[in-house]
Motif scaffolding. Sequence first.
Motif, PDB file in Angstrom:
ATOM      1  N   HIS A 388      38.587  28.730  35.691  1.00 19.01           N
ATOM      2  CA  HIS A 388      38.389  28.047  36.965  1.00 19.01           C
ATOM      3  C   HIS A 388      39.740  27.487  37.408  1.00 19.01           C
ATOM      4  N   ARG A 389      40.223  27.949  38.543  1.00 17.29           N
ATOM      5  CA  ARG A 389      41.543  27.541  39.010  1.00 17.29           C
ATOM      6  C   ARG A 389      41.480  26.215  39.758  1.00 17.29           C
ATOM      7  N   LYS A 390      42.624  25.556  39.855  1.00 14.70           N
ATOM      8  CA  LYS A 390      42.666  24.200  40.384  1.00 14.70           C
ATOM      9  C   LYS A 390      43.638  24.114  41.558  1.00 14.70           C
ATOM     10  N   ARG A 434      44.925  27.963  42.395  1.00 16.53           N
ATOM     11  CA  ARG A 434      45.759  29.043  41.867  1.00 16.53           C
ATOM     12  C   ARG A 434      46.274  28.716  40.476  1.00 16.53           C
ATOM     13  N   SER A 435      46.699  29.771  39.792  1.00 18.72           N
ATOM     14  CA  SER A 435      47.313  29.626  38.474  1.00 18.72           C
ATOM     15  C   SER A 435      48.414  30.667  38.325  1.00 18.72           C
ATOM     16  N   PHE A 436      49.327  30.410  37.424  1.00 21.01           N
ATOM     17  CA  PHE A 436      50.462  31.292  37.139  1.00 21.01           C
ATOM     18  C   PHE A 436      51.299  31.569  38.385  1.00 21.01           C
ATOM     19  N   MET A 454      47.830  33.649  40.896  1.00 24.75           N
ATOM     20  CA  MET A 454      46.506  34.254  40.959  1.00 24.75           C
ATOM     21  C   MET A 454      45.563  33.270  41.637  1.00 24.75           C
ATOM     22  N   VAL A 455      44.864  33.737  42.640  1.00 23.88           N
ATOM     23  CA  VAL A 455      43.981  32.871  43.422  1.00 23.88           C
ATOM     24  C   VAL A 455      42.583  33.469  43.462  1.00 23.88           C
ATOM     25  N   ASP A 456      41.629  32.643  43.848  1.00 22.10           N
ATOM     26  CA  ASP A 456      40.254  33.108  43.994  1.00 22.10           C
ATOM     27  C   ASP A 456      40.114  33.785  45.350  1.00 22.10           C
ATOM     28  N   GLY A 457      39.730  35.064  45.348  1.00 18.69           N
ATOM     29  CA  GLY A 457      39.583  35.801  46.592  1.00 18.69           C
ATOM     30  C   GLY A 457      38.133  36.125  46.885  1.00 18.69           C
ATOM     31  N   LEU A 467      39.276  37.844  41.783  1.00 17.96           N
ATOM     32  CA  LEU A 467      40.676  37.570  41.504  1.00 17.96           C
ATOM     33  C   LEU A 467      41.586  38.383  42.421  1.00 17.96           C
ATOM     34  N   ARG A 468      42.612  37.726  42.942  1.00 15.16           N
ATOM     35  CA  ARG A 468      43.638  38.443  43.690  1.00 15.16           C
ATOM     36  C   ARG A 468      44.972  37.734  43.510  1.00 15.16           C
ATOM     37  N   PHE A 469      46.040  38.447  43.820  1.00 19.35           N
ATOM     38  CA  PHE A 469      47.385  37.895  43.726  1.00 19.35           C
ATOM     39  C   PHE A 469      47.809  37.389  45.095  1.00 19.35           C
ATOM     40  N   ASP A 470      48.535  36.280  45.095  1.00 18.66           N
ATOM     41  CA  ASP A 470      48.946  35.656  46.349  1.00 18.66           C
ATOM     42  C   ASP A 470      50.421  35.949  46.621  1.00 18.66           C
ATOM     43  N   GLY A 471      50.767  36.052  47.901  1.00 21.18           N
ATOM     44  CA  GLY A 471      52.150  36.313  48.282  1.00 21.18           C
ATOM     45  C   GLY A 471      52.659  35.338  49.325  1.00 21.18           C
ATOM     46  N   GLU A 472      52.165  34.106  49.283  1.00 22.96           N
ATOM     47  CA  GLU A 472      52.557  33.093  50.264  1.00 22.96           C
ATOM     48  C   GLU A 472      53.584  32.133  49.669  1.00 22.96           C
TER      49      GLU A 472
END
Length: 482
Positions: A388-390, A434-436, A454-457, A467-472
Amino acid sequence: MIANLQSAEVASSMADNCSKDSNQNDNTSRSSSNNNNKSFITHIAHDHLISILLLLPIDSILSFAMTCKRFKSLASSDTLWESICRRDWGNSHVDAFLASAEIKQFPWRKIYQQVSQSSSISCRRLSGSDDGMFPSPRASHSLNFVSDCLVLFGGGCEGGRHLDDTWVAYIGSDFRRIPRWQKINSGTPSGRFGQTCSVVGDYLVLFGGINDHGIRQNDTWVGQIMCNEIDGIKLSWRLLDIGPLAPPPRGAHAECCIDDKKMVIHGGIGLDGLRLSDMWLLDISDGARSATWHEIIAHMSPPARSGHTLTCVGGTRMVLFGGRGTGYEVLNDIWLLDIAEEHPRWVQLIYESFNIPQGVPLPRVGHSATLILGGKVLIFGGEDSYRHRKDDFWVLDICAIPSIEMCSFTLNSKISSRKMWKRLKAEGHQLNCRSFHRACADRSGRYVFMFGGMVDGLLQPAEASGLRFDGELYLVEIVFHF
């Protein structure tokens, strides 16, 4: 440090004696020893008194100011409070903060008060550019602020693949402007994720990581940025000559820069997925032409872990927080170390969480921990043992942590500090859990840049999870009310 502690105890005792004298009735007879104490401290030269006060914590300085008019004036002086700011925050943070903020008209005591009492941050999205050039989404990459530029390298992306690209964006002093990214090169260093990259002096020092075949690395690279009006921004990487000794291969370890010329790494995931607890120091004082690794054997080391953080909090002191242990448990323990000691020893900071009004951060791995203005560590995000991401922001106030000597006496007892942890209120753009991801601060420590993770998508029909990767890219600004 022991000598400093003893001096501080003497100074504190002097302040206590002076305070006790001032509270007694003038008509009450005082003992000869009290008269001698009062006479002694009132005859100390102005600059010597300031030197003594700088050995004391803030509460003792404020108590000292209540003893008499002369000491009140001294303890409120700009000379003293500028020195306190530099003592607690570091010269580089203070100098950069003065250059970037319109605060010179305020007294130093007010500046210290406002920075110490800051309780909120403002988030701003900095993604998007006119030319469409922008790093692709990723996690477990490296992100650094060096020579007024952001430098991003590598990481992992969709499908478990590694990246080998290096991106640079000039920031200068216009932190709120959307940066223009420039892709420098690919292939050098080789692609990887879970590496560490530290700013050591004017250089970037990169170590380790894991490629998409699961191979752990233990190579050491040095990067240097060159900026000029004709050629623009250039960054060159080269493999560092470290001699015959190097740490075992690993990824997902933690690092920090010490004394602006050394890098320390700790833990990580080694061969066969084994989590590590060793610590190594890289000395690159030879102008980054060559360097040497050596292992640091410290007493009572923290348990083996990965995905944790190691943050230098001034001089040779560092703080370790969180991560994932050998049993895949997620941690939220805090460990302190002063590497300058003849026999370095880790000290675990154990505290009574119910005495801290806003609580303490839950266990997490893959978070970021960044030293910010005010001698505080800003902790954001991460994930728990259930993945669970924070999206919470916390500050760990280093000034509220006892010195390592004091902690060692309370190793088996719990430390009560109401000011140690504070959860910050987030304003502006709402960051996703997000994490990492990765974070780094500008030279003042007021502005923190965050990228990726890594964020919740949203769940898609063909996906097992969201799960998805973020680019912001985001700017997190510490809010002050001057």
